[in-house]
Design an enzyme around this catalytic site. Structure first.
Site, short mmCIF file in Angstrom:
data_model
loop_
_atom_site.label_atom_id
_atom_site.label_comp_id
_atom_site.label_asym_id
_atom_site.label_seq_id
_atom_site.Cartn_x
_atom_site.Cartn_y
_atom_site.Cartn_z
N ASP A 94 9.37 2.74 0.93
CA ASP A 94 8.04 3.21 1.15
C ASP A 94 8.29 3.30 2.69
O ASP A 94 7.68 2.22 3.23
CB ASP A 94 6.98 2.98 0.41
CG ASP A 94 5.52 3.69 1.19
OD1 ASP A 94 5.93 4.58 2.14
OD2 ASP A 94 4.60 3.67 0.45
N LYS B 169 3.05 10.03 8.36
CA LYS B 169 2.82 9.46 9.65
C LYS B 169 3.48 10.18 10.68
O LYS B 169 3.41 11.33 10.99
CB LYS B 169 2.56 8.10 9.66
CG LYS B 169 1.29 7.31 8.74
CD LYS B 169 1.27 6.13 9.06
CE LYS B 169 0.47 5.33 7.85
NZ LYS B 169 -1.04 5.77 7.85
N TYR C 75 1.00 -1.36 0.04
CA TYR C 75 -0.10 -0.04 0.26
C TYR C 75 0.96 1.33 0.10
O TYR C 75 1.68 1.50 0.73
CB TYR C 75 -1.01 0.05 1.17
CG TYR C 75 -1.70 1.20 1.15
CD1 TYR C 75 -2.93 1.26 0.24
CD2 TYR C 75 -1.71 2.14 2.22
CE1 TYR C 75 -3.62 2.28 0.21
CE2 TYR C 75 -2.73 3.40 2.10
CZ TYR C 75 -3.34 3.37 1.07
OH TYR C 75 -4.39 4.54 0.86
N1 PMP Z 1 2.58 4.29 2.29
C1 PMP Z 1 2.25 3.55 3.19
C2 PMP Z 1 3.31 2.33 3.30
C3 PMP Z 1 1.31 3.56 3.99
O1 PMP Z 1 0.89 2.87 5.04
C4 PMP Z 1 0.20 4.80 3.86
C5 PMP Z 1 -0.74 5.31 4.76
N2 PMP Z 1 -1.28 4.23 5.32
C6 PMP Z 1 0.78 5.72 2.75
C7 PMP Z 1 1.69 5.32 2.08
C8 PMP Z 1 -0.38 6.77 2.47
O2 PMP Z 1 -0.09 7.78 3.34
P1 PMP Z 1 -1.47 9.07 3.32
O3 PMP Z 1 -2.57 8.28 3.99
O4 PMP Z 1 -0.82 9.86 4.35
O5 PMP Z 1 -1.80 9.48 1.92
#
Ligand code: PMP
Length: 410
Positions: free
Chosen positions: A225, A252, A125
């Site tokens: 990521d 985050k 994700y």
């Molecule tokens: N990358 C990862 C690994 C995530 O877990 C998330 C959010 N859960 C995102 C990107 C996207 O971040 P955002 O919700 O701040 O758009």
């Protein structure tokens, strides 16, 4: 708000929670029920809610204004904190979400290589833009063979031209990943070093290093990521895995609880953004807004090596208790995770990737989430738990007691 919801992951049946306030690791809902928060806004609140130092940073900055269309010292401070933590992070840019971070990192990789293709992992994700809303949780019937997954859009509305540019590889299967990457010769391989949304699944030994060599072989940019995995070491996955990506994305925890994203890495790639004649542009009204930068700097200062080691010790006890609670309740389940991030999967089989996770029982998962709420424990419906630095050993034992009662009631 359709169905009363404006964030798909926060709505669950029969009755999603509406929260009135929170402090430390306790949440209070609008009916006055108190919960031990083991989710922390999906891992963002690593120092719990309303941490005094973060509240002070936000309050002080709020009184000085919240956005100026100009640089600020807080942005310089957070940038310095980040590049000091992560050796491979030569330069960084801020945005407002992890989604924007991966969008920009992927665009930078495409610009640097002149190629359109992207390889991502099944179950990975990376936010909600088109290129990455592919094969996050595909129906197995549509997902192709385990070692040659098909790119499946998560929802209608993603153009076929975008889907055609994305190749999907199985996490933790280096042989299959080699075949996918060699045939795609992509601009970038994007990987969560710890597969997050699919269930905090660690990489097998050598998997990330193998992807690194592959990227070198085909000339692809390796993007880690780190939106979730940064919290696992001061320097994030680069430190705990020993593998250095070309670019990394963040979110985050680095915003101290306020909306944030960031991306960065190799100086030659990030240099494409440098004024006065940037090759790449990355605008955003709220990029590096001073409230987020002030909160983020406070949060990252608090997250030093001793704080992470303390989280690891509590996490080890939590993971052990979680596995034992399932055994005591006679429920076949396995625990995966690292450090302060753990998931209980309702399957007796080893969980190493999306397919093995997909074998977990969704009915038990749902029941577990609701039973935990009844016990006053707030967690992710998908079975994930995230610890925070404000927790004590007593909080961990209280959580495990609640988990034990929830599993026994099931
Ligand atoms: N990358 C990862 C690994 C995530 O877990 C998330 C959010 N859960 C995102 C990107 C996207 O971040 P955002 O919700 O701040 O758009």
């Amino acid at each position: 708000m359709p169905g009363g919801d404006t964030r798909t992951v926060t709505s669950f049946s029969p009755h999603p929670l509406y929260v009135a306030e929170a402090s430390g690791c306790r949440l209070v809902d609008v009916d006055g029920n108190v919960y031990l928060d083991l989710l922390g806004n999906y891992t963002s609140m690593i120092h719990g809610h309303a941490h005094p130092e973060i509240v002070a940073a936000i309050t002080a900055q709020a009184a000085r204004g919240t956005g100026y269309a100009a640089g600020t010292e807080h942005a310089v401070e957070l940038a310095e904190l980040m590049v000091d933590r992560v050796p491979g992070l030569d330069a960084i840019r801020f945005c407002n979400s992890g989604t924007e971070a991966t969008l920009n990192a992927i665009r930078a990789a495409r610009a640097a290589t002149g190629r359109p293709g992207i390889v991502k992992f099944e179950g990975g994700y990376h936010g909600s833009h088109d290129t990455v809303e592919i094969s996050v949780a595909p129906p197995l019937a549509a997902a192709g063979g385990a070692d040659a997954p098909v790119a499946v859009p998560e929802e209608p509305g993603i153009p076929g031209s975008v889907i055609d540019e994305v190749s999907v590889a199985p996490f933790n299967d280096l042989g299959a990943t080699e075949r996918v990457v060699r045939s795609a010769r992509p601009a970038a391989v994007i990987v969560e070093p710890l597969l997050g949304a699919t269930g905090t699944i660690p990489p097998l030994p050598g998997f990330l290093a193998g992807i690194r060599s592959l990227c070198d072989e085909v000339g692809a940019v390796l993007i880690f990521d780190e939106v979730i995995s940064l919290r696992l070491a001061v320097g994030g996955a680069e430190e705990w895995s020993g593998v250095r990506p070309d670019l990394a994305t963040y979110g985050k925890i680095i915003g101290g609880g306020l909306p944030v994203g960031a991306f960065g890495g190799r100086a030659d790639i990030m240099g494409m953004y440098a004024p006065p004649d940037p090759v790449l542009v990355q605008s955003g009204t709220f990029n590096a807004n001073p409230l987020t930068m002030a909160a983020g700097a406070a949060a990252m200062r608090l997250l030093d090596a001793p704080a992470i080691h303390r989280l690891e010790r509590m996490g080890a006890r939590f993971a052990e208790g979680l596995a034992k609670a399932a055994v005591d309740a006679g429920i076949g389940a396995v625990v995966t995770g690292m450090g302060s991030l753990w998931t209980l999967h309702f399957t007796p089989a080893d969980v190493v990737d999306y397919r093995t996770r997909a074998g977990a029982d969704p009915a038990l998962q749902r029941l577990f989430h609701l039973a935990l709420l009844t016990e006053g424990v707030f967690s992710a419906p998908r079975g994930m738990f995230a610890l925070s630095t404000v927790m004590t050993n007593d909080d961990i034992e209280e959580a495990l007691d609640g988990i034990g009662r929830a599993l026994a009631s099931m």
